[in-house]
Enzyme design. Structure first.
Site, PDB file in Angstrom:
ATOM      1  N   HIS A 109       2.964  -7.254   1.463  1.00  0.00           N
ATOM      2  CA  HIS A 109       2.047  -6.299   1.402  1.00  0.00           C
ATOM      3  C   HIS A 109       1.883  -5.895   2.747  1.00  0.00           C
ATOM      4  CE1 HIS A 109       0.850  -8.223  -2.300  1.00  0.00           C
ATOM      5  NE2 HIS A 109       0.468  -7.163  -2.619  1.00  0.00           N
ATOM      6  N   GLU A 117       5.355   0.616 -11.756  1.00  0.00           N
ATOM      7  CA  GLU A 117       5.619   1.442 -10.834  1.00  0.00           C
ATOM      8  C   GLU A 117       6.799   2.435 -11.037  1.00  0.00           C
ATOM      9  OE1 GLU A 117       4.705  -1.589 -10.255  1.00  0.00           O
ATOM     10  OE2 GLU A 117       3.046  -1.354  -8.750  1.00  0.00           O
TER      11      GLU A 117
END
Ligand SMILES: Cc1ncc(C[n+]2csc(CCOP(=O)(O)OP(=O)(O)O)c2C)c(N)n1
Length: 684
Positions: free
Chosen positions: A489, A420
């Site tokens: 999430h 990321e």
């Protein structure tokens, strides 16, 4: 010394010496001025390491790029000096450097960056960073831009051995190796990361060996020998230009001063310092020139004297320069990107059109809106490309890039490693180097992994570097609860992203908004955090047939009302509308405002509504504490207090990590009943 074998003319050989002297004398002067508090802030001096910057940068062409670190004066100096075509340009270069260190308006970054962020983007110096290792992903992205441009240009990425222990280093080397990017990673191993010796921070002493793990050639070089550095970097740059990918060059060197001015250097001995100073790169190179008959003693002395004069003049220039005007505090936070009046007006018409379902509209799903926006912008502008985890053949975790890989191929629809930070940083570097990346971070929950790159580099580089760059990147991500996938999430982290100056935050609730806002994000010159909602991808809505954009900072009144203003964004707009519908049956008239962009925030539309209703409910799916709705309430309180008839009500998620269990997840975020209760509270 054999100049011919080194590929150097006599003038170039003198230039290397001159640049090293200039860096040395510049740093001595800065040390002195720091001690007298005439230069403020932190400065990490480069004295002792001159041979690395000068030797490495001497092999570059004008279309090459560099990125630098907190100890960056030498890199900035060598790049600017080697690109200056005339004596006047050289003088201007030293002047701007010293002025920047003094925080003056005439500095390279208009006094916004100072020592740790010195940059001259116009000369291909993409800047220094205060975050150790922060420049490495940026260099990697700039390398991607060079590769895609096909011009054989190359990026030199300078950092210390301490930075080679960061995740950025490893993520970037992996990505650069995978994609054969033209980047030369140059480790300046000066033996200490602040006070900690390399032997106590670094598992194996030869950092160059770390390249082996990624199939990248690594070489250890004497960083006190300008010609040795030059040779090694020339070889690495040659590989890069031939499409053979990245290299790792470790230069063994030593800094004369402490880590910064205040460092007492108790962690190293006088003997060690003396041993390294005996290998001073400047006199040893000068002696080589003398021995080879290239220069006389007088000529060598003249180089030093001239450098001394240049630095003194630069110091005088800096002190005679004005401070930046305080009125310009906000200059360059964002690039001045304007939508035309006709684009704005047209959007108003189109909004009405899709609401009434008129001719020239068609129904699509939210995911398709994203896909169409990407596709149309990729067709319109060859600089646009997409990258992220599983965005290729898989089509993205939520299917929003479906079909793009087949249509545009792997160069423009790039599957990335699970990295990321480097996805974010590569977007920054690619954007600064001329491309228009749309990088997908699979879940907003993962954006903190890329926070340094997006927030510290991407959002701030324009401001820190004096407005000389734009960072036109879009970070696409999705958030929110609803799929029982728990706390890693399902978050709503938009407030975090609104906090950083220099980045817009966009959160569409309908296919129409998603498509128009994403197209605008791609065309805008600023970084954008574009947050979709996982529960909206399959929702349907009308979009116009024609090409359109939605300007930022224009909220949409999704339902008109007179009793209370209910303000929200993203998925909660749908629940707000449901609640409004139910309340209408009881005779309560709710106006629902969809902000669409949290930053910029459309206070005008809010004001019109609040002046009409006098009552406000802010609704968000994020945890209450520190939520964007809290900021919104404060803004309304500051700007519209006189029109309020009741306290502002917040309807937010509970302050808990989003739980997995369905009833718990449902209870964590606002439902229609809670929204109705919030409206009733505002009406009391
Ligand atoms: C991410 C991050 N961690 C820590 C620091 C504080 N810090 C600044 S420079 C430095 C040492 C860096 O060592 P190295 O990368 O070897 O570069 P050098 O200072 O030796 O040039 C530290 C710990 C920082 N600025 N950024």
């Amino acid at each position: 010394m054999d100049l011919q074998a080194e590929g150097l003319s006599v003038a170039q050989a003198f230039d290397l010496l001159r640049q090293m002297w200039e860096i040395r004398l510049f740093e001595e002067r800065v040390y002195d001025l720091l001690g007298r508090n005439q230069i403020k802030g932190a400065s990490h001096l480069y004295a002792g390491q001159e041979a690395v910057a000068v030797g490495a940068i001497s092999v570059l062409r004008d279309d090459d790029l560099i990125t630098s670190a907190h100890r960056g004066h030498g890199h900035c100096h060598a790049r600017g000096a080697s690109m200056a075509k005339t004596e006047a340009e050289r003088t201007a270069h030293y002047n701007k450097m010293m002025a920047e260190l003094c925080g003056r308006a005439t500095g390279y970054c208009l006094g916004r960056g100072g020592s740790m962020h010195i940059a001259d983007v116009e000369k291909g110096n993409l800047g220094a960073t205060g975050i150790v290792g922060g420049n490495i992903p940026v260099a990697t992205g700039a390398g991607l831009a060079c590769k895609l441009a096909g011009k054989e240009s190359t990026v030199l990425c300078f950092f210390g051995e301490g930075a080679s222990n960061t995740g950025n280093f490893h993520e970037s080397l992996n990505m650069a190796a995978l994609w054969a990017l033209p980047v030369v990673y140059i480790v300046e191993n000066n033996l200490y990361g602040m006070s900690v010796p390399v032997g106590r921070s670094t598992a194996r002493l030869d950092i160059a060996d770390r390249g082996v793990a990624y199939g990248i050639p690594g070489e250890v070089v004497d960083g006190m020998d300008v010609l040795a550095v030059r040779r090694a970097v020339a070889e690495a740059v040659k590989r890069a230009r031939q499409g053979e990918g990245p290299s790792l060059v470790e230069c063994l060197t030593y800094r004369w001063y402490g880590h910064s001015r205040s460092d007492p250097r108790t962690y190293r001995t006088k003997d060690e310092e003396a041993a390294w100073k005996a290998r001073d790169p400047i006199p040893s190179y000068a002696a080589g020139l003398l021995e080879a008959g290239v220069a006389s003693r007088e000529e060598l002395d003249a180089v030093e004297a001239q450098a001394r004069r240049a630095i003194e003049e630069a110091t005088a220039f800096a002190f005679a320069s004005p401070n930046p005007p305080v009125e310009e505090l906000e200059l360059n936070v964002f690039a001045p990107f304007q939508w035309t009046r006709s684009e704005i007006d047209r959007e108003h018409e189109l909004r009405r059109l899709v609401r009434t379902g008129g001719k020239g509209t068609r129904k699509i799903r939210y995911w398709q809106a994203i896909q169409e926006a990407l596709r149309e912008e990729m067709i319109r502008d060859p600089r646009v490309f997409v990258m992220g985890e599983d965005v290729g053949l898989y089509g993205g975790a939520y299917g929003a890039t479906r079909g793009l890989f087949e249509e545009f191929g792997e160069e423009r629809v790039r599957d990335t490693p699970i990295s990321e930070a480097t996805i974010g940083g590569a977007a920054v570097g690619a954007a600064m180097a001329g491309l228009r990346p749309v990088a997908e971070i699979m879940y907003v929950d993962f954006t903190p992994l890329a926070m340094d790159q997006i927030a510290n580099q991407g959002a701030k580089n324009r401001y820190m570097f004096g407005g000389k760059t734009i960072v036109p990147m879009v970070i696409r991500t999705e958030g929110g609860a609803g799929r029982n996938i728990a706390a890693h999430h399902s978050q709503s982290l938009e407030a975090l992203w609104t906090h950083f100056p220099g980045i817009y935050v966009v959160m569409p609730s309908t296919p129409y908004d998603a498509k128009g806002l994403l197209k605008a994000a791609i065309r805008d010159d600023n970084p954008v955090m574009f947050i979709e909602h996982k529960m909206l991808y399959s929702t349907e809505g009308l979009v116009p047939e024609e090409d359109y954009i939605i300007p930022y900072g224009v909220a949409d009144v999704k339902r008109e009302g007179t009793d209370v203003t209910l303000i929200s964004y993203s998925r909660m707009v749908l629940r707000a509308l449901e609640a409004a519908e139910m309340l209408a049956k009881e005779g309560v008239s709710v106006e629902v405002i969809d902000l669409r962009t949290l930053k910029p925030l459309d206070m005008e539309t809010i004001a019109v509504s609040v002046k009409k209703t006098g009552r406000v409910v802010g609704l968000t799916e994020a945890c209450k504490t520190g939520s964007f709705v809290s900021e919104l309430a404060m803004r309304i309180q500051e700007e519209l207090f006189d029109w309020l008839d009741a306290p502002i009500v917040r309807v937010c998620a509970a302050d808990v990590p989003v739980p997995m269990s369905e009833p718990l997840e449902d209870a964590a975020i606002p439902n229609v009943q809670r929204i109705i209760a919030g409206v009733r509270q505002a009406l009391r």
